[in-house]
Design an enzyme around this catalytic site. Structure first.
Site, PDB file in Angstrom:
ATOM      1  N   LYS A  76       0.823  -1.646   0.266  1.00 52.66           N
ATOM      2  CA  LYS A  76       0.191  -0.229  -0.194  1.00 52.66           C
ATOM      3  C   LYS A  76       1.018   1.187   0.199  1.00 52.66           C
ATOM      4  O   LYS A  76       1.749   1.238   0.797  1.00 52.66           O
ATOM      5  CB  LYS A  76      -0.914  -0.020   1.507  1.00 52.66           C
ATOM      6  CG  LYS A  76      -2.181   1.054   2.067  1.00 52.66           C
ATOM      7  CD  LYS A  76      -2.953   0.443   2.605  1.00 52.66           C
ATOM      8  CE  LYS A  76      -4.067   2.232   2.739  1.00 52.66           C
ATOM      9  NZ  LYS A  76      -4.239   2.302   3.994  1.00 52.66           N
ATOM     10  N   SER A 151      -9.393   1.985   3.102  1.00 58.78           N
ATOM     11  CA  SER A 151      -8.744   3.221   1.797  1.00 58.78           C
ATOM     12  C   SER A 151      -8.014   1.800   1.518  1.00 58.78           C
ATOM     13  O   SER A 151      -7.471   1.778   0.445  1.00 58.78           O
ATOM     14  CB  SER A 151      -8.183   3.995   3.319  1.00 58.78           C
ATOM     15  OG  SER A 151      -7.525   3.139   4.062  1.00 58.78           O
ATOM     16  N   SER A 175     -10.183  -0.116   7.382  1.00 59.25           N
ATOM     17  CA  SER A 175      -9.686  -0.180   5.692  1.00 59.25           C
ATOM     18  C   SER A 175      -8.879  -1.688   5.177  1.00 59.25           C
ATOM     19  O   SER A 175      -8.365  -1.595   4.057  1.00 59.25           O
ATOM     20  CB  SER A 175      -8.446   0.972   5.505  1.00 59.25           C
ATOM     21  OG  SER A 175      -9.102   1.947   6.163  1.00 59.25           O
TER      22      SER A 175
END
Lengths: 484, 95
Positions: A76, A151, A175
């Protein structure tokens, strides 16, 4: 090769069935061919990946290497990577190249994993749909008109579409788990303090926790084993040995006590999601689990308390972006105040600004007791609910998200509607507990996730239950049409 | 709690975030909506409840006061918007 899991790939690499270079080349081609439909990567690091793969192949030929040697993963874009852009999906950091690796990056590298690139996300991890990214929204491979959740939406979409077998994510209010549920993959949020936050760009420091995302519980166990452990550079890292998660997978779950919180099956839950989760609970029952209803009475307070704690901590953490030491800087500032105001006004997107303003307001003189202090008290009530529940049960099961993936744009008009996407995941972060989301079926062609919540440091038990469920079912093997 | 345009401008200034004048009404609407939502907490009885700052109630760990960092000034300044002779440049503060 893209169909194989991390466990299978690690085995195939060691057996010499293919090389890491071949594997990396195949996945890079897949990303090039297919990611135009998803936008799951912000940066693809082809050259570095091939260099790492060549080094891995050499180690493998000599019979060396760790459990992940030569296995491709993605990070990420919130984890700092030495020499590779780390944007946090924000204009503020669009040109930022960190001068060091995050501990998570360093550890996965040391375990032999090869990084293919950095995945898209909501800006500064603030969002539940991956629509707040400066690099544009990520699309769900199961229906590209829908969001992948957020997210960690880029990591989830990339893993679901078989562009990469595993990826890192972070989870402040859901997330990792919510996008895992919405894209039909497996994602684990560890106990607060289990995985180092050093080099992981801060959003809400008392809630943030990094964790793995992959297709199976077995793969998540392999990744977590490499990521977890004490780090003196993170002041909230917990000094406690890391168990052998892969070994814990095989225990039968006969006699496991599973609690279903009645508050997680009430109003607002899509009946088709409810049906899939109830079916999954019956599978656990057929494997010998004992299911009972429990109560988590303070559940309705979790989302309101979170939207005080998280923005307050964010407003403080994001004060560092001032246009002086790194990151975006506005053109021709007329004085220092103008430099700060315009740099931050232009560098942050709308959702990030909203949260900074809410946090600034609730922490401002005269409001602290009514908001932040009150929220911290509510936080203890929520943790006490879980403590009482874990006197009666070993794990708590329920839906990960109240609905399946929603349409792009559908929840952008009202921030509170978006916030309620995380109604079942947020309490876990407030309490600091570990939880996993696993795929348990479909509703109108879209994946449904079940969340399992464990007591502190019970990641091994959660992975065990998830793995036993995956031995009896094949939802985790479903491939989005067009990404076979 | 409802926030008006004046309060939005004041908070934005406190946070040092420039908000375009035409965006102020929308911020006012969204922030009011969020505050109204979080105020559901007010109904909870928290009399005598100890605030919880850390999920595991662990104390802050201390480290020995020793130098562990090496000098990497050049690397760190290479990513700064504007530097000169090892200094970070900002607009003039004192005339």
């Amino acid at each position: 090769m893209h169909e194989r899991t991390i466990a299978e790939l690690a085995h195939g690499l060691r057996a010499g069935e293919y090389t890491s270079v071949e594997l990396v080349e195949a996945l890079l081609r897949r990303i090039e061919d297919l990611d135009g439909r998803l936008n799951s990567f912000i940066t693809v690091t082809a050259e570095q990946a091939l260099a790492q793969a060549r080094a891995a192949d050499q180690r493998l030929r000599r019979g060396g290497g760790g459990p992940l040697t030569g296995v491709p993963i993605a990070h990420k874009d919130i984890f700092c990577t030495d020499g590779v852009r780390t944007s946090c999906a924000s204009r503020m950091l669009a040109g930022f190249v960190a001068p060091y690796d995050a501990t998570v990056v360093e550890r996965l590298k040391a375990a032999g994993a090869v990084m293919l690139g950095k995945t898209n996300m909501d800006e500064f991890a603030m969002g539940s749909s991956n629509e707040t990214s400066w690099y544009g929204p990520v699309r769900n491979p199961w229906d590209t008109g829908r969001v992948p959740g957020g997210s960690s939406g880029g990591s989830a979409a990339a893993v679901a579409a078989r562009l990469v077998p595993g990826a890192t994510g972070t989870d402040t209010g859901g997330s990792i788990r919510q996008p895992a549920a919405l894209t039909g993959i497996t994602g684990l949020k560890p106990t607060y303090g289990r995985v180092s936050r050093w080099g992981m760009i801060a959003f809400a420091s008392s809630l943030d926790q990094g964790g793995p995302m992959a297709r199976t519980a077995e793969d998540v166990a392999l990744l977590l084993g490499a990521m977890a452990g004490f780090d003196p550079r993170d002041s909230t890292s917990v000094d406690r040995p890391v168990p052998d998660y892969a070994q814990a997978l095989v225990r039968p779950i006969r006699g496991l006590r599973v609690g279903l919180p009645r508050e997680y099956f009430g109003e607002g839950l899509d009946p088709a999601v409810r049906a899939a989760v109830e079916d999954a609970v019956r599978v656990l029952e057929s494997q010998g689990a004992e299911v009972r209803e429990i109560g988590l009475p303070n559940t309705p307070l979790a989302v309101p308390a979170y939207y005080v704690v998280a923005p307050a901590e964010a407003s403080s953490n994001l004060a560092r972006y001032d246009g002086v030491r790194y990151g975006y800087r506005c053109e021709d500032p007329k004085d220092l105040e103008d430099l700060y105001m315009r740099t931050r006004g232009e560098g942050f997107g709308a959702e990030v600004k909203r949260r900074i303003l809410i946090g600034t307001y609730t922490l401002s003189a005269g409001y602290y007791d009514a908001y932040y202090l009150k929220a911290q008290k509510v936080r203890r009530l929520i943790r006490d609910d879980f403590a009482r529940a874990f006197e009666q049960v070993d794990v708590i099961a329920g839906p990960t998200s109240p609905t399946t993936a929603f349409r792009l744009g559908e929840r952008l008009d009202d921030p509170v509607t978006m916030y309620l996407s995380d109604v079942y995941t947020i309490a876990v972060n407030l309490a600091g507990l570990p939880a996993i989301s696993i795929p348990v079926g479909f509703a109108a062609g879209l994946p449904v996730g079940m969340q399992l919540i464990g007591n502190y440091f019970e990641e091994g038990l959660l992975l065990n239950v998830a793995h036993q469920y995956q031995l009896a079912t094949d939802w985790h093997r479903a491939v989005p049409p067009g990404f076979e | 709690m409802t926030l008006g345009p004046e309060e939005v401008r004041r908070i934005a200034w406190l946070a040092r975030v420039a908000i375009r004048e035409e965006d102020v009404p929308e911020y006012a609407r969204h922030l009011s909506r969020i505050l109204e939502f979080v105020e559901q907490m007010a109904a909870a009885d928290t009399e005598g409840v100890e605030p919880m700052a850390h999920p595991l109630d662990l104390p802050q760990r201390l480290r020995p006061d020793e130098v562990t960092e090496t000098d990497q000034r050049e690397r760190f300044q290479a990513i700064a918007p504007q530097v000169e002779r090892g200094l970070y440049l900002v607009p003039k503060v004192i005339e």
